[in-house]
Design a protein around this motif. Sequence first.
Motif, PDB file in Angstrom:
ATOM      1  N   ALA A   1       0.863  -1.103  -0.157  1.00 33.02           N
ATOM      2  CA  ALA A   1      -0.019  -0.209   0.267  1.00 33.02           C
ATOM      3  C   ALA A   1       0.939   1.194   0.266  1.00 33.02           C
ATOM      4  O   ALA A   1       0.614   2.321  -0.916  1.00 33.02           O
ATOM      5  N   ILE A   2       1.809   1.305   0.778  1.00 32.69           N
ATOM      6  CA  ILE A   2       2.775   2.455   0.793  1.00 32.69           C
ATOM      7  C   ILE A   2       3.522   2.851  -0.485  1.00 32.69           C
ATOM      8  O   ILE A   2       3.549   3.890  -0.867  1.00 32.69           O
ATOM      9  N   ILE A   3       3.792   1.496  -1.308  1.00 39.37           N
ATOM     10  CA  ILE A   3       4.416   1.871  -2.484  1.00 39.37           C
ATOM     11  C   ILE A   3       3.566   2.265  -3.631  1.00 39.37           C
ATOM     12  O   ILE A   3       3.941   3.207  -4.178  1.00 39.37           O
ATOM     13  N   LEU A   4       2.375   1.863  -3.656  1.00 40.10           N
ATOM     14  CA  LEU A   4       1.312   2.330  -4.475  1.00 40.10           C
ATOM     15  C   LEU A   4       1.081   3.576  -4.299  1.00 40.10           C
ATOM     16  O   LEU A   4       0.830   4.408  -5.352  1.00 40.10           O
ATOM     17  N   ILE A   5       0.955   4.078  -2.849  1.00 41.70           N
ATOM     18  CA  ILE A   5       0.722   5.508  -2.921  1.00 41.70           C
ATOM     19  C   ILE A   5       1.624   6.377  -3.105  1.00 41.70           C
ATOM     20  O   ILE A   5       1.511   7.468  -3.831  1.00 41.70           O
ATOM     21  N   LEU A   6       2.865   6.087  -2.984  1.00 42.28           N
ATOM     22  CA  LEU A   6       4.110   6.963  -3.346  1.00 42.28           C
ATOM     23  C   LEU A   6       4.000   6.925  -4.679  1.00 42.28           C
ATOM     24  O   LEU A   6       4.402   7.974  -5.521  1.00 42.28           O
TER      25      LEU A   6
ATOM     26  N   ARG B   1      15.266   9.370  -8.041  1.00 40.86           N
ATOM     27  CA  ARG B   1      14.774   9.878  -6.854  1.00 40.86           C
ATOM     28  C   ARG B   1      13.367   9.159  -6.352  1.00 40.86           C
ATOM     29  O   ARG B   1      13.171   8.990  -5.212  1.00 40.86           O
ATOM     30  N   GLU B   2      12.667   8.672  -7.483  1.00 46.90           N
ATOM     31  CA  GLU B   2      11.590   7.855  -7.214  1.00 46.90           C
ATOM     32  C   GLU B   2      11.684   6.618  -6.017  1.00 46.90           C
ATOM     33  O   GLU B   2      11.254   6.493  -5.091  1.00 46.90           O
ATOM     34  N   VAL B   3      12.695   6.068  -6.849  1.00 49.23           N
ATOM     35  CA  VAL B   3      13.315   4.698  -5.979  1.00 49.23           C
ATOM     36  C   VAL B   3      13.879   5.036  -4.561  1.00 49.23           C
ATOM     37  O   VAL B   3      13.661   4.460  -3.488  1.00 49.23           O
ATOM     38  N   LEU B   4      14.508   6.401  -4.424  1.00 44.49           N
ATOM     39  CA  LEU B   4      15.302   6.641  -3.085  1.00 44.49           C
ATOM     40  C   LEU B   4      14.144   6.947  -2.362  1.00 44.49           C
ATOM     41  O   LEU B   4      14.167   6.499  -1.010  1.00 44.49           O
ATOM     42  N   LEU B   5      12.771   7.486  -2.697  1.00 48.03           N
ATOM     43  CA  LEU B   5      11.881   8.037  -2.018  1.00 48.03           C
ATOM     44  C   LEU B   5      11.098   6.767  -1.479  1.00 48.03           C
ATOM     45  O   LEU B   5      10.890   6.627  -0.166  1.00 48.03           O
ATOM     46  N   ILE B   6      10.630   5.674  -2.241  1.00 48.94           N
ATOM     47  CA  ILE B   6       9.933   4.433  -1.971  1.00 48.94           C
ATOM     48  C   ILE B   6      10.875   3.850  -0.993  1.00 48.94           C
ATOM     49  O   ILE B   6      10.246   3.433   0.201  1.00 48.94           O
TER      50      ILE B   6
ATOM     51  N   MET C   1      17.847   8.630   2.339  1.00 49.65           N
ATOM     52  CA  MET C   1      17.347   8.406   1.425  1.00 49.65           C
ATOM     53  C   MET C   1      16.121   9.205   1.016  1.00 49.65           C
ATOM     54  O   MET C   1      15.991  10.002  -0.166  1.00 49.65           O
ATOM     55  N   VAL C   2      15.208   9.492   1.950  1.00 49.53           N
ATOM     56  CA  VAL C   2      13.958  10.355   2.020  1.00 49.53           C
ATOM     57  C   VAL C   2      14.613  11.845   1.480  1.00 49.53           C
ATOM     58  O   VAL C   2      14.135  12.566   0.876  1.00 49.53           O
ATOM     59  N   PHE C   3      15.559  12.327   2.391  1.00 46.92           N
ATOM     60  CA  PHE C   3      16.387  13.491   2.353  1.00 46.92           C
ATOM     61  C   PHE C   3      16.842  13.718   0.914  1.00 46.92           C
ATOM     62  O   PHE C   3      16.464  14.888   0.244  1.00 46.92           O
ATOM     63  N   LEU C   4      17.452  12.640   0.263  1.00 47.82           N
ATOM     64  CA  LEU C   4      18.213  12.838  -0.958  1.00 47.82           C
ATOM     65  C   LEU C   4      16.982  13.125  -2.051  1.00 47.82           C
ATOM     66  O   LEU C   4      17.146  13.766  -3.127  1.00 47.82           O
ATOM     67  N   ALA C   5      15.937  12.245  -1.902  1.00 51.30           N
ATOM     68  CA  ALA C   5      14.847  12.476  -2.956  1.00 51.30           C
ATOM     69  C   ALA C   5      14.610  13.561  -3.157  1.00 51.30           C
ATOM     70  O   ALA C   5      13.900  13.963  -4.144  1.00 51.30           O
ATOM     71  N   PHE C   6      14.352  14.499  -2.173  1.00 53.06           N
ATOM     72  CA  PHE C   6      13.738  15.880  -2.280  1.00 53.06           C
ATOM     73  C   PHE C   6      14.739  16.881  -2.446  1.00 53.06           C
ATOM     74  O   PHE C   6      14.479  17.944  -3.084  1.00 53.06           O
ATOM     75  N   VAL C   7      16.157  16.584  -2.074  1.00 53.33           N
ATOM     76  CA  VAL C   7      17.133  17.635  -2.017  1.00 53.33           C
ATOM     77  C   VAL C   7      18.253  17.616  -3.136  1.00 53.33           C
ATOM     78  O   VAL C   7      18.695  18.473  -3.710  1.00 53.33           O
ATOM     79  N   LEU C   8      18.044  16.415  -3.959  1.00 48.35           N
ATOM     80  CA  LEU C   8      19.181  15.947  -4.808  1.00 48.35           C
ATOM     81  C   LEU C   8      19.517  16.932  -5.795  1.00 48.35           C
ATOM     82  O   LEU C   8      20.460  17.232  -6.189  1.00 48.35           O
TER      83      LEU C   8
ATOM     84  N   ALA D   1       1.616   9.410  -5.935  1.00 50.83           N
ATOM     85  CA  ALA D   1       1.939  10.582  -5.683  1.00 50.83           C
ATOM     86  C   ALA D   1       2.954  11.129  -6.473  1.00 50.83           C
ATOM     87  O   ALA D   1       2.825  12.544  -6.913  1.00 50.83           O
ATOM     88  N   CYS D   2       4.084  10.650  -6.861  1.00 49.88           N
ATOM     89  CA  CYS D   2       5.064  10.621  -7.881  1.00 49.88           C
ATOM     90  C   CYS D   2       4.248  11.207  -9.126  1.00 49.88           C
ATOM     91  O   CYS D   2       4.597  12.130  -9.993  1.00 49.88           O
TER      92      CYS D   2
END
Length: 282
Positions: free
Chosen positions: A15-20, A38-43, A75-82, A23-24
Amino acid sequence: MYTRWRLYILAVFVAIILILLFACRIWRKRGHSFSAFREVLLILGVVLIVETLIISTLSNFNLGVILPAFFGVPMVFLAFVLPHMKKGFLLFLKWLIAACYGVAFCIFIVCGFLMVRASTEGKNVEADAVIVLGAAVHGDKVTWVLENRLNTAMEYMNEHPAAICVVSGGQGAGESVTEASAMKKYMVERGIDASRVYTEEKATNTNENFEFAKVIIDNVLGPDAKIAFVTTNFHVYRAGQVAKAQGVNAVGIPADDVWYLRLNNFLRECVGICVYALRGDI
């Protein structure tokens, strides 16, 4: 029950993966750029953080519970700031994080190899005595981890009727009895002759498990007895190295790990191996 829990936890992660992913997709439709990397890093980062949150409700709180989130937050930090990490301190931070992940990956490969190799060495061992390393008990009841170790030891004892067993473990916080007494009770209730099971009730760590259990074995069978030990599969390598440091020549027999703790225990054991290596204990 175990299968149901597997399905529940799997459903949460799916469910988390599908929601993310959804969202992407919405984010891109609104004209924002968000690369597949970045999507992979976020998930992956969010999954690791949620894993820590779930396991913290199912297990005793320890380093292994924290570590997935420890790796997930950057990883989440990098997904948004990279995209903004192109110069100055942020560029340095990007490469520092990448270097840390690279070192960690190498450590995981080496430690994983050592764990897997050690866990396969005791398949056909012939021993006169088996030491079962203790683990936490709840009140006077053995935990799932300890139950797996004891079942493995009982299976070996049934196949080797002349072998004795030393169950080793003292009494920790929140335990109404010693680990050793709870372990012996579990084995005797399931048909193992009480005269074959010896309790070592003073040990508080793996070093003392081997040190004190060896004294009992020497008194019962003599110093030339062949010894094996039972612990959870990921712990066989480090426990074997501790045994060697204690002068105990013993082969490890692996017990199954609790399925939902495998990642956490693997990460924690990698840290444990590194710490022992740096201290010169292995």
